[in-house]
Design a protein around this motif. Sequence first.
Motif, mmCIF file in Angstrom:
data_model
loop_
_atom_site.group_PDB
_atom_site.id
_atom_site.type_symbol
_atom_site.label_atom_id
_atom_site.label_comp_id
_atom_site.label_asym_id
_atom_site.label_seq_id
_atom_site.Cartn_x
_atom_site.Cartn_y
_atom_site.Cartn_z
ATOM 1 N N THR A 233 0.839 -1.188 0.000
ATOM 2 C CA THR A 233 0.000 0.000 0.000
ATOM 3 C C THR A 233 0.885 1.253 0.000
ATOM 4 O OG1 THR A 233 -0.111 -0.106 2.410
ATOM 5 C CG2 THR A 233 -1.879 -1.181 1.179
ATOM 6 N N MET A 234 0.255 2.404 0.032
ATOM 7 C CA MET A 234 1.005 3.651 -0.058
ATOM 8 C C MET A 234 2.009 3.841 1.074
ATOM 9 S SD MET A 234 -2.062 6.137 -1.381
ATOM 10 C CE MET A 234 -1.183 7.618 -0.952
ATOM 11 N N PRO A 235 1.639 3.637 2.346
ATOM 12 C CA PRO A 235 2.637 3.810 3.400
ATOM 13 C C PRO A 235 3.822 2.859 3.243
ATOM 14 C CG PRO A 235 0.437 3.807 4.338
ATOM 15 C CD PRO A 235 0.296 3.390 2.910
ATOM 16 N N LEU A 236 3.569 1.629 2.818
ATOM 17 C CA LEU A 236 4.667 0.691 2.597
ATOM 18 C C LEU A 236 5.525 1.126 1.421
ATOM 19 C CD1 LEU A 236 2.733 -0.947 4.466
ATOM 20 C CD2 LEU A 236 3.404 -2.981 3.194
ATOM 21 N N ALA A 237 4.882 1.662 0.384
ATOM 22 C CA ALA A 237 5.631 2.153 -0.766
ATOM 23 C C ALA A 237 6.494 3.354 -0.384
ATOM 24 C CB ALA A 237 4.675 2.519 -1.893
ATOM 25 N N VAL A 238 5.985 4.208 0.504
ATOM 26 C CA VAL A 238 6.779 5.345 0.976
ATOM 27 C C VAL A 238 8.018 4.855 1.707
ATOM 28 C CG1 VAL A 238 6.799 7.291 2.584
ATOM 29 C CG2 VAL A 238 4.826 6.935 1.100
ATOM 30 N N TYR A 239 7.832 3.881 2.576
ATOM 31 C CA TYR A 239 8.960 3.342 3.336
ATOM 32 C C TYR A 239 10.008 2.722 2.417
ATOM 33 C CZ TYR A 239 11.521 0.325 6.566
ATOM 34 O OH TYR A 239 12.508 -0.292 7.284
ATOM 35 N N LEU A 240 9.558 1.988 1.414
ATOM 36 C CA LEU A 240 10.492 1.349 0.494
ATOM 37 C C LEU A 240 11.161 2.382 -0.415
ATOM 38 C CD1 LEU A 240 11.628 -1.364 -0.529
ATOM 39 C CD2 LEU A 240 9.748 -1.416 -2.176
ATOM 40 N N ALA A 241 10.383 3.345 -0.902
ATOM 41 C CA ALA A 241 10.938 4.344 -1.819
ATOM 42 C C ALA A 241 11.920 5.263 -1.117
ATOM 43 C CB ALA A 241 9.808 5.162 -2.438
ATOM 44 N N LEU A 242 11.741 5.476 0.170
ATOM 45 C CA LEU A 242 12.641 6.365 0.897
ATOM 46 C C LEU A 242 14.075 5.849 0.888
ATOM 47 C CD1 LEU A 242 12.574 8.983 2.541
ATOM 48 C CD2 LEU A 242 12.247 7.603 4.597
ATOM 49 N N GLN A 243 14.252 4.548 0.725
ATOM 50 C CA GLN A 243 15.583 3.965 0.700
ATOM 51 C C GLN A 243 16.219 4.033 -0.682
ATOM 52 O OE1 GLN A 243 15.492 0.028 2.551
ATOM 53 N NE2 GLN A 243 13.585 0.555 3.581
ATOM 54 N N ASN A 244 15.411 4.025 -1.740
ATOM 55 C CA ASN A 244 15.952 3.967 -3.097
ATOM 56 C C ASN A 244 15.609 5.185 -3.946
ATOM 57 O OD1 ASN A 244 16.860 1.281 -2.532
ATOM 58 N ND2 ASN A 244 14.779 0.550 -2.923
ATOM 59 N N ASP A 245 14.425 5.767 -3.743
ATOM 60 C CA ASP A 245 13.960 6.869 -4.590
ATOM 61 C C ASP A 245 13.258 7.901 -3.710
ATOM 62 O OD1 ASP A 245 13.139 8.541 -6.567
ATOM 63 O OD2 ASP A 245 11.920 7.080 -7.650
ATOM 64 N N PRO A 246 14.014 8.795 -3.075
ATOM 65 C CA PRO A 246 13.383 9.775 -2.165
ATOM 66 C C PRO A 246 12.333 10.637 -2.842
ATOM 67 C CG PRO A 246 15.773 9.729 -1.877
ATOM 68 C CD PRO A 246 15.477 8.896 -3.084
#
Length: 275
Positions: A233-246
């Motif tokens: 979901t969106m919160p999980l995507a934010v957490y994952l993207a913060l590591q690779n694509d801020p």
Amino acid sequence: MSAESRAGGPPRRPKGSRGVPLPLLVPALLGLAFLLVPLIALLLRTPWRGLPEQLTSPGVWEALRLSLICATAATALSLVLGVPLAWLLARTEFPGRGLVRALVTLPLVLPPVVGGVALLLALGRNGVVGRWLDAWFGITLPFTTTGVVLAETFVAMPFLVISVEGTLRAADPRYEEAATTLGASRFTAFRRVTLPLIAPGVAAGAVLAWARALGEFGATITFAGNFPGRTQTMPLAVYLALQNDPAAAIALSLVLLTVSIAVLAGLRDRWMRAT
């Protein structure tokens, strides 16, 4: 003495603050800054030029779509289960009602990760209930889209129950009693009389539950995992993207911020009536 004072009416509120004490003003301003500065920083650091491209990328769109679907499904499930539960708590007397109310509101203060662990122990493949679902019906709930809906419902439904129960307690039960004396069953009285009366409270609770489900993270990642296209979901995507694509993380965070502001704006009239 004014006419209103002679009539015994309530005194008018002063329109402005008169001499705010400095020991109160300083921490109040610091608290306001503490809450607003991170949000302002998010807006300032948003890559506005590349925002359309970020929001239309396949991964972000998939997370948005899944979040909206799961939050809506969780809200619908909360309505089906939560409204009758709120009616039970508000309109009936039974032993242990206070304990039941405390347990219903427990997910509000329970750490979401703990809620996810509890869901695993209850509905997992080897869980108290999940083992029988798997053995009898072949149903596996963890790490599925259905698991996301259940995790979001677990943390969001208490918001709906509290809102509807408060509205039910404020509603006059004599309307229901009058309907039953005219021959209506208790369910018909609830459906035709009570439900229209409490519709604003149900709507407000549903909006709060939807917003809470949309932003759920801890219980979701613990019970449903983080699989793109299925449970991300969106919160999980934010957490994952913060590591690779801020930049993508900021774009998704901005969407969540926009939804939160829309929810607050939608409920503003309801809250303002109480002030």
